[in-house]
Design a protein around this motif. Structure first.
Motif, short mmCIF file in Angstrom:
data_model
loop_
_atom_site.label_atom_id
_atom_site.label_comp_id
_atom_site.label_asym_id
_atom_site.label_seq_id
_atom_site.Cartn_x
_atom_site.Cartn_y
_atom_site.Cartn_z
N LEU A 168 0.82 -1.21 0.00
CA LEU A 168 0.00 0.00 0.00
C LEU A 168 0.86 1.26 0.00
O LEU A 168 0.44 2.31 -0.52
CB LEU A 168 -0.92 0.00 1.22
CG LEU A 168 -1.99 -1.11 1.26
CD1 LEU A 168 -2.75 -1.08 2.57
CD2 LEU A 168 -2.94 -0.99 0.09
N GLY A 169 2.06 1.17 0.57
CA GLY A 169 2.95 2.33 0.61
C GLY A 169 3.90 2.44 -0.56
O GLY A 169 4.70 3.38 -0.62
N SER A 170 3.83 1.50 -1.50
CA SER A 170 4.74 1.53 -2.64
C SER A 170 4.37 2.64 -3.62
O SER A 170 3.20 2.84 -3.94
CB SER A 170 4.71 0.18 -3.38
OG SER A 170 5.21 -0.85 -2.57
N THR A 171 5.38 3.35 -4.06
CA THR A 171 5.18 4.41 -5.06
C THR A 171 5.69 3.93 -6.41
O THR A 171 6.70 3.22 -6.48
CB THR A 171 5.93 5.69 -4.65
OG1 THR A 171 7.32 5.37 -4.48
CG2 THR A 171 5.37 6.27 -3.38
N PRO A 172 4.99 4.28 -7.49
CA PRO A 172 5.44 3.85 -8.83
C PRO A 172 6.87 4.28 -9.11
O PRO A 172 7.31 5.34 -8.71
CB PRO A 172 4.44 4.54 -9.76
CG PRO A 172 3.22 4.75 -8.93
CD PRO A 172 3.73 5.04 -7.55
N GLY A 173 7.58 3.42 -9.79
CA GLY A 173 8.97 3.69 -10.12
C GLY A 173 9.81 2.43 -10.02
O GLY A 173 9.28 1.32 -9.87
N THR A 174 11.11 2.61 -10.09
CA THR A 174 12.06 1.49 -10.02
C THR A 174 12.81 1.57 -8.71
O THR A 174 13.40 2.60 -8.38
CB THR A 174 13.04 1.54 -11.20
OG1 THR A 174 12.30 1.47 -12.43
CG2 THR A 174 14.02 0.39 -11.14
N HIS A 175 12.80 0.48 -7.98
CA HIS A 175 13.43 0.43 -6.66
C HIS A 175 14.28 -0.83 -6.55
O HIS A 175 14.02 -1.83 -7.22
CB HIS A 175 12.38 0.43 -5.55
CG HIS A 175 11.35 1.51 -5.67
ND1 HIS A 175 11.58 2.81 -5.31
CD2 HIS A 175 10.08 1.48 -6.15
CE1 HIS A 175 10.50 3.53 -5.53
NE2 HIS A 175 9.57 2.74 -6.03
N GLY A 176 15.25 -0.79 -5.68
CA GLY A 176 16.08 -1.97 -5.42
C GLY A 176 16.88 -2.41 -6.62
O GLY A 176 17.01 -3.61 -6.88
N SER A 177 17.46 -1.45 -7.37
CA SER A 177 18.27 -1.80 -8.53
C SER A 177 19.73 -2.00 -8.12
O SER A 177 20.24 -1.32 -7.24
CB SER A 177 18.18 -0.70 -9.59
OG SER A 177 16.87 -0.57 -10.08
#
Length: 571
Positions: A52-61
């Motif tokens: 629920l708190g995730s924001t669109p985009g690329t994370h953990g790269s």
């Protein structure tokens, strides 16, 4: 010195739900008692908060061996699947709270976390790692049933999914060689990589004739393990097909075949979980057919139907599991009259049965009709008609046959108590979502990947057509009731090849090979015959080393498959 491992991971910006679930599973493995139950509930709860708190985009790269890996590609498509996966992990944990089996709880959380990892994977290598982890963790939910049939079914499940993983890996290697990229988006049709990756995915989607692993293994799993299994494996495959293979015409016909194949065998089934397992194949067929069509409405319909299916199918398996847990019976021929003694379980089951049958005001209605409408818009009358026929078959077997012969009908003499409280709470949560989405479809529609949705399920045409179809099926069922009675037998599907044909073939080959060896030895002179005979003591059909042949043969076939694939590519 070359830096072969560079990581840039903004933990504060994004908390990986998959990591939360997997770490929760590892914690459960070392804890006991109340602490274990607390973590069992807290891990999926925290994963839901993270989604629920995730924001669109690329994370953990991060970069590994000059390859760009991404653990968190967050967009509308991944979020809608992750959202229902997190809900299902929490509901499944509540349902399993009374079970004292550390291995099963650990496997369930790692399995859920692996499915979440597939959904958020931004590259093919990350997807492959979580894909294989799903296989290795989920098989324990079958084996923990501690029956000979479960052990055998688990091994067959493992072998089939190992083949799926090998095909996927071969496709990824070829794709990387051709394009120099590992990003997971729509894959261009026609290349060997396209077909290998597609085949790896559709095995997990249980597309006939590569589907028998599902109906073979799911009835043999634990009561609580079946709830997790029905939610994740086939739906991660649906997600990957939406992501990588939209508008692939072959999927239209494969999905259409799935819908009819599933309902046909479900009508013939006697084991309640085998019946429900066939309807996984049928309902996933609707999703696959929508992916093949590839329009915005069809893809939205496939994503929405995956969301609703996870919830109502889990509720069906939870209700069936409650019956098995309280009666010890799995066959319709051994059940009957249970509604008097398990009224709440009966009520929750019927909510799920109406949902899968797409009755108005239930969740299945607002998702399944979207796929049908997409085909109606394209004037694809044949596919629309087959999908409608499959809907009728669904109501016949899940909405009428199973509840009539399990809960109503003749009294079997069983006098079970109601299911444990935690099981009822889990069923109540799933039932709430089945009804809530049915009366408030915009709550689901706003999460779908293609916006604006612009679809209204509750038109007079949709409602009246659906009610007419279900009413006619109900009339047919009760008129022909005496012909609908289940029979105490198992109807073999394509699993005939490894249940019957393969053992017979192995026996014939073994006899002929043994005869050849004997004739060869008889033709040799005594010294050479003695040497070979001594060797056979260790390597022959009954030798010591021959006891390891199943593992060795699997390695051999994997090696052969990879070799042939690479030869075909380079030649």
């Amino acid at each position: 010195m070359h830096e072969w491992f560079v990581i840039n991971w903004p933990f504060i910006e994004w908390l990986s739900p998959s990591v939360v679930l997997i770490l929760g599973g590892l914690l459960v493995a070392v804890l006991r008692g109340g602490a274990q139950k607390l973590v069992l509930l807290a891990a999926p709860g925290l994963a839901l908060v993270a989604v629920l708190g995730s924001t669109p985009g690329t994370h953990g790269s991060f970069e590994f061996l000059n390859m760009q890996m991404t653990l968190g590609r967050v967009d509308s498509l991944s979020l809608v699947f992750a959202h229902v996966f997190a809900i299902m992990a929490l509901v499944g944990a509540i349902y399993a709270l009374h079970v004292r089996d550390t291995i099963q709880h650990t496997a369930a959380l790692i399995y859920a976390g692996s499915a979440m990892g597939v959904v958020f994977a931004g590259d093919l290598v990350t997807l492959y790692v979580f894909w294989e982890l799903m296989m290795l963790s989920s098989v324990w939910l079958i084996w923990r049933n501690r029956r000979a049939a479960s052990l055998a079914a688990g091994f067959r499940y493992l072998m089939v999914h190992a083949v799926s993983g090998v095909l996927l890996l071969a496709g990824i290697v070829i794709y990387y060689t051709q394009t120099g990229s590992l990003s997971f988006d729509a894959i261009e049709a026609g290349s060997p990589a396209f077909w290998l990756i597609l085949l790896g995915f559709i095995i997990n989607a249980a597309v006939p004739p590569l589907h028998a692993w599902l109906t073979d293994a799911y009835p043999e799993t634990t009561v609580t393990g079946a709830v997790f299994l029905c939610a994740f494996t086939t739906k991660t495959a649906v997600y990957t097909l939406i992501r990588g293979f939209p508008e692939t015409e072959l999927l239209i016909w494969l999905g259409t075949l799935m819908t009819l194949w599933g309902v046909t065998y479900a009508v013939l089934a006697n084991n309640i979980r085998r019946l429900l397992a066939y309807h996984i194949i049928s309902q996933v067929g609707f999703m696959v057919a929508g992916i093949g069509l590839g329009t915005a409405m069809a893809l939205n319909g496939s994503a929405a139907h995956a969301y609703t299916h996870i919830l109502y199918k889990a509720l069906l398996f939870m209700s069936a599991g409650a019956i098995i847990h309280m009666t010890g019976r799995t066959k319709l021929t051994e059940l009957g009259g249970l509604y008097r003694h398990m009224p709440l379980t009966f009520m929750f089951y019927m909510i799920a049965a109406f949902s899968i049958s797409a009755l108005p005001l239930t969740s299945g209605f607002v998702s399944k009709t979207m796929i049908l409408e997409a085909y109606a818009d394209q004037r694809a009358a044949l596919v629309w008609l087959v999908l409608s026929l499959a809907s009728a078959g669904t109501f016949l077997s899940v909405g009428l046959k199973l509840p009539w012969f399990a809960f109503m009908g003749r009294d079997s003499g069983l006098r079970p108590r109601e299911a444990p409280t935690n099981m009822l709470i889990a069923m109540g949560i799933a039932a709430f979502f089945c009804l809530f989405i049915g009366v408030n479809p915009q709550w689901l529609y706003q999460m779908l990947p293609h916006q604006p949705v612009g679809y209204n399920a509750y038109t007079l045409a949709h409602v009246f057509w659906d009610l007419q179809l279900l009413s006619f099926v109900g009339l047919v069922f009760f008129v022909l009731l005496r012909f609908m009675a289940p029979k105490d037998k198992i109807t073999l599907d394509t699993d005939w090849f490894y249940r019957v044909a393969a053992p017979r073939a192995v026996g014939v080959i073994h006899r002929h090979v043994t005869a050849v060896w004997r004739n060869l030895l008889d033709a040799m002179r005594w010294p050479l015959r003695s040497i070979v005979a001594q060797a056979l003591r260790f390597h022959g059909p009954k030798g010591i080393l021959a006891r390891t042949w199943p593992t060795g043969s699997m390695v051999l076939w994997v090696a052969v498959l990879l070799t042939v694939t690479l030869l075909l590519y380079y030649i």
